[in-house]
Design a protein around this motif. Structure first.
Motif, PDB file in Angstrom:
ATOM      1  N   GLU A  50     -42.304  38.319 -40.776  1.00 55.66           N
ATOM      2  CA  GLU A  50     -43.022  39.158 -39.806  1.00 55.66           C
ATOM      3  C   GLU A  50     -44.439  39.543 -40.240  1.00 55.66           C
ATOM      4  N   GLU A  51     -44.916  39.044 -41.385  1.00 50.96           N
ATOM      5  CA  GLU A  51     -46.287  39.316 -41.838  1.00 50.96           C
ATOM      6  C   GLU A  51     -47.159  38.103 -41.508  1.00 50.96           C
ATOM      7  N   ALA A  52     -48.222  38.331 -40.739  1.00 53.84           N
ATOM      8  CA  ALA A  52     -49.136  37.243 -40.375  1.00 53.84           C
ATOM      9  C   ALA A  52     -50.013  36.913 -41.573  1.00 53.84           C
ATOM     10  N   LEU A  53     -50.019  35.619 -41.962  1.00 52.13           N
ATOM     11  CA  LEU A  53     -50.774  35.216 -43.144  1.00 52.13           C
ATOM     12  C   LEU A  53     -51.963  34.321 -42.825  1.00 52.13           C
ATOM     13  N   ASN A  54     -51.889  33.573 -41.729  1.00 52.23           N
ATOM     14  CA  ASN A  54     -52.930  32.595 -41.458  1.00 52.23           C
ATOM     15  C   ASN A  54     -53.083  32.400 -39.953  1.00 52.23           C
ATOM     16  N   VAL A  55     -54.319  32.186 -39.517  1.00 50.74           N
ATOM     17  CA  VAL A  55     -54.612  31.883 -38.114  1.00 50.74           C
ATOM     18  C   VAL A  55     -55.396  30.582 -38.098  1.00 50.74           C
ATOM     19  N   SER A  56     -54.984  29.626 -37.267  1.00 50.92           N
ATOM     20  CA  SER A  56     -55.746  28.374 -37.183  1.00 50.92           C
ATOM     21  C   SER A  56     -56.112  28.083 -35.738  1.00 50.92           C
ATOM     22  N   VAL A  57     -57.406  27.853 -35.529  1.00 49.15           N
ATOM     23  CA  VAL A  57     -57.906  27.514 -34.192  1.00 49.15           C
ATOM     24  C   VAL A  57     -57.643  26.027 -33.961  1.00 49.15           C
ATOM     25  N   PRO A  58     -57.663  25.573 -32.699  1.00 47.75           N
ATOM     26  CA  PRO A  58     -57.466  24.140 -32.433  1.00 47.75           C
ATOM     27  C   PRO A  58     -58.498  23.298 -33.180  1.00 47.75           C
ATOM     28  N   GLN A  59     -58.138  22.053 -33.494  1.00 44.69           N
ATOM     29  CA  GLN A  59     -59.032  21.194 -34.279  1.00 44.69           C
ATOM     30  C   GLN A  59     -60.301  20.849 -33.519  1.00 44.69           C
ATOM     31  N   LYS A  60     -60.206  20.728 -32.185  1.00 48.34           N
ATOM     32  CA  LYS A  60     -61.395  20.397 -31.398  1.00 48.34           C
ATOM     33  C   LYS A  60     -61.623  21.468 -30.347  1.00 48.34           C
ATOM     34  N   VAL A  61     -62.873  21.969 -30.294  1.00 38.29           N
ATOM     35  CA  VAL A  61     -63.251  23.038 -29.378  1.00 38.29           C
ATOM     36  C   VAL A  61     -64.493  22.611 -28.609  1.00 38.29           C
ATOM     37  N   THR A  62     -64.518  22.912 -27.305  1.00 41.29           N
ATOM     38  CA  THR A  62     -65.671  22.580 -26.478  1.00 41.29           C
ATOM     39  C   THR A  62     -66.683  23.726 -26.513  1.00 41.29           C
ATOM     40  N   CYS A  63     -67.939  23.394 -26.808  1.00 40.22           N
ATOM     41  CA  CYS A  63     -69.020  24.386 -26.881  1.00 40.22           C
ATOM     42  C   CYS A  63     -70.225  23.865 -26.108  1.00 40.22           C
ATOM     43  N   GLN A  64     -71.128  24.795 -25.755  1.00 44.30           N
ATOM     44  CA  GLN A  64     -72.352  24.420 -25.053  1.00 44.30           C
ATOM     45  C   GLN A  64     -73.536  24.544 -26.002  1.00 44.30           C
ATOM     46  N   ILE A  65     -74.464  23.583 -25.915  1.00 40.85           N
ATOM     47  CA  ILE A  65     -75.678  23.635 -26.725  1.00 40.85           C
ATOM     48  C   ILE A  65     -76.685  24.530 -26.014  1.00 40.85           C
ATOM     49  N   VAL A  66     -77.179  25.556 -26.702  1.00 34.68           N
ATOM     50  CA  VAL A  66     -78.167  26.448 -26.091  1.00 34.68           C
ATOM     51  C   VAL A  66     -79.580  26.140 -26.555  1.00 34.68           C
ATOM     52  N   GLU A  67     -79.709  25.456 -27.704  1.00 41.41           N
ATOM     53  CA  GLU A  67     -81.055  25.159 -28.186  1.00 41.41           C
ATOM     54  C   GLU A  67     -81.032  23.902 -29.044  1.00 41.41           C
ATOM     55  N   THR A  68     -81.885  22.936 -28.705  1.00 40.20           N
ATOM     56  CA  THR A  68     -82.065  21.729 -29.513  1.00 40.20           C
ATOM     57  C   THR A  68     -83.376  21.065 -29.105  1.00 40.20           C
ATOM     58  N   GLU A  69     -83.784  20.096 -29.879  1.00 35.76           N
ATOM     59  CA  GLU A  69     -85.010  19.364 -29.546  1.00 35.76           C
ATOM     60  C   GLU A  69     -84.753  18.507 -28.307  1.00 35.76           C
ATOM     61  N   PRO A  70     -85.807  18.245 -27.515  1.00 33.17           N
ATOM     62  CA  PRO A  70     -85.607  17.435 -26.305  1.00 33.17           C
ATOM     63  C   PRO A  70     -85.205  16.000 -26.644  1.00 33.17           C
ATOM     64  N   VAL A  71     -84.543  15.359 -25.664  1.00 33.27           N
ATOM     65  CA  VAL A  71     -84.123  13.970 -25.832  1.00 33.27           C
ATOM     66  C   VAL A  71     -85.345  13.078 -25.844  1.00 33.27           C
ATOM     67  N   VAL A  72     -85.422  12.159 -26.816  1.00 31.36           N
ATOM     68  CA  VAL A  72     -86.538  11.222 -26.914  1.00 31.36           C
ATOM     69  C   VAL A  72     -86.014   9.846 -26.518  1.00 31.36           C
ATOM     70  N   LYS A  73     -86.583   9.287 -25.470  1.00 27.79           N
ATOM     71  CA  LYS A  73     -86.120   7.968 -25.010  1.00 27.79           C
ATOM     72  C   LYS A  73     -86.444   6.901 -26.049  1.00 27.79           C
ATOM     73  N   GLY A  74     -85.497   5.987 -26.258  1.00 31.64           N
ATOM     74  CA  GLY A  74     -85.712   4.888 -27.184  1.00 31.64           C
ATOM     75  C   GLY A  74     -85.411   5.224 -28.625  1.00 31.64           C
ATOM     76  N   GLN A  75     -85.058   6.492 -28.912  1.00 26.89           N
ATOM     77  CA  GLN A  75     -84.738   6.864 -30.287  1.00 26.89           C
ATOM     78  C   GLN A  75     -83.251   6.576 -30.510  1.00 26.89           C
ATOM     79  N   THR A  76     -82.958   5.426 -31.103  1.00 27.21           N
ATOM     80  CA  THR A  76     -81.568   5.015 -31.249  1.00 27.21           C
ATOM     81  C   THR A  76     -81.209   4.732 -32.696  1.00 27.21           C
ATOM     82  N   ALA A  77     -81.880   5.335 -33.626  1.00 21.44           N
ATOM     83  CA  ALA A  77     -81.566   5.119 -35.040  1.00 21.44           C
ATOM     84  C   ALA A  77     -80.128   5.566 -35.300  1.00 21.44           C
ATOM     85  N   ALA A  78     -79.386   4.756 -36.019  1.00 19.24           N
ATOM     86  CA  ALA A  78     -77.954   4.977 -36.186  1.00 19.24           C
ATOM     87  C   ALA A  78     -77.616   6.303 -36.877  1.00 19.24           C
TER      88      ALA A  78
END
Length: 187
Positions: A120-148
């Motif tokens: 009855e003692e809680a020892l550990n909490v684990s969130v799902p392995q994959k979570v959906t999130c939204q990007i709020v800030e990043t650099e703009p997409v550059v066309k043709g930039q396809t470096a691996a």
């Protein structure tokens, strides 16, 4: 509780040792030129987070503890305490936000998590392995930039910074692996 030999310890096993509950984080089997083989085990205390390195010979017996896992739904947070509800009995339990550590930002309202209990003692909490999130800030997409191997930094709606591929833009939904804290795929 079942006793296991020292050479049967595997990462993730929960052991009763020195009057506490310990999780085996890393296990190395060592066979020195002189003397008997042993398992070098890095243990983490499930109650206070202390770490310990122990040697277990194959003749040593240790108590292996089985934790009960329950699916519970996250309701809300107040003053550093997280409130979860059992989806079967509708009982509520309050746990410290420290149990989640650096995965705390990925906990979302209504999310179902696994909570591990020992008597009855809680020892550990684990969130799902994959979570959906939204990007709020990043650099703009550059066309043709396809470096691996080129990645750019992005800040998610929960404040976490991750590296994303150059084709991912702002306000897009992505899936993040909560174990590695890395971009997995577009949502």
């Amino acid at each position: 509780m079942p006793k296991i030999n020292g050479n049967e310890i595997r990462p993730g096993n929960v052991l009763e040792h020195d009057g506490g509950l310990w999780s085996a984080v890393k296990v190395d089997h060592v066979k020195p030129g002189k003397g008997g083989a042993f398992a070098q085990v890095e243990l983490k205390n499930l109650r206070d987070g202390r770490k310990l390195n122990e040697r277990f010979r194959s003749a040593d017996k240790v108590e292996r503890v089985r934790l009960e896992q329950k699916d519970q739904q996250f309701l809300f947070e107040t003053d550093g305490m997280l409130t979860f509800m059992d989806t079967e009995t509708f009982e509520q339990v309050e746990l410290s936000a420290d149990l989640l550590g650096d995965r705390r930002p990925f906990l979302q309202d209504g999310m179902t998590v696994k909570i591990e209990y020992h008597n009855e003692e809680a020892l550990n909490v684990s969130v799902p392995q994959k979570v959906t999130c939204q990007i709020v800030e990043t650099e703009p997409v550059v066309k043709g930039q396809t470096a691996a191997n080129s990645f750019k930094p992005a800040i998610l709606d929960n404040g976490v910074k991750v590296m994303v591929p150059p084709f991912v833009g702002q306000d897009e939904m992505i899936i993040v692996n909560t174990e590695t804290m890395e971009y997995a795929e577009r949502a």
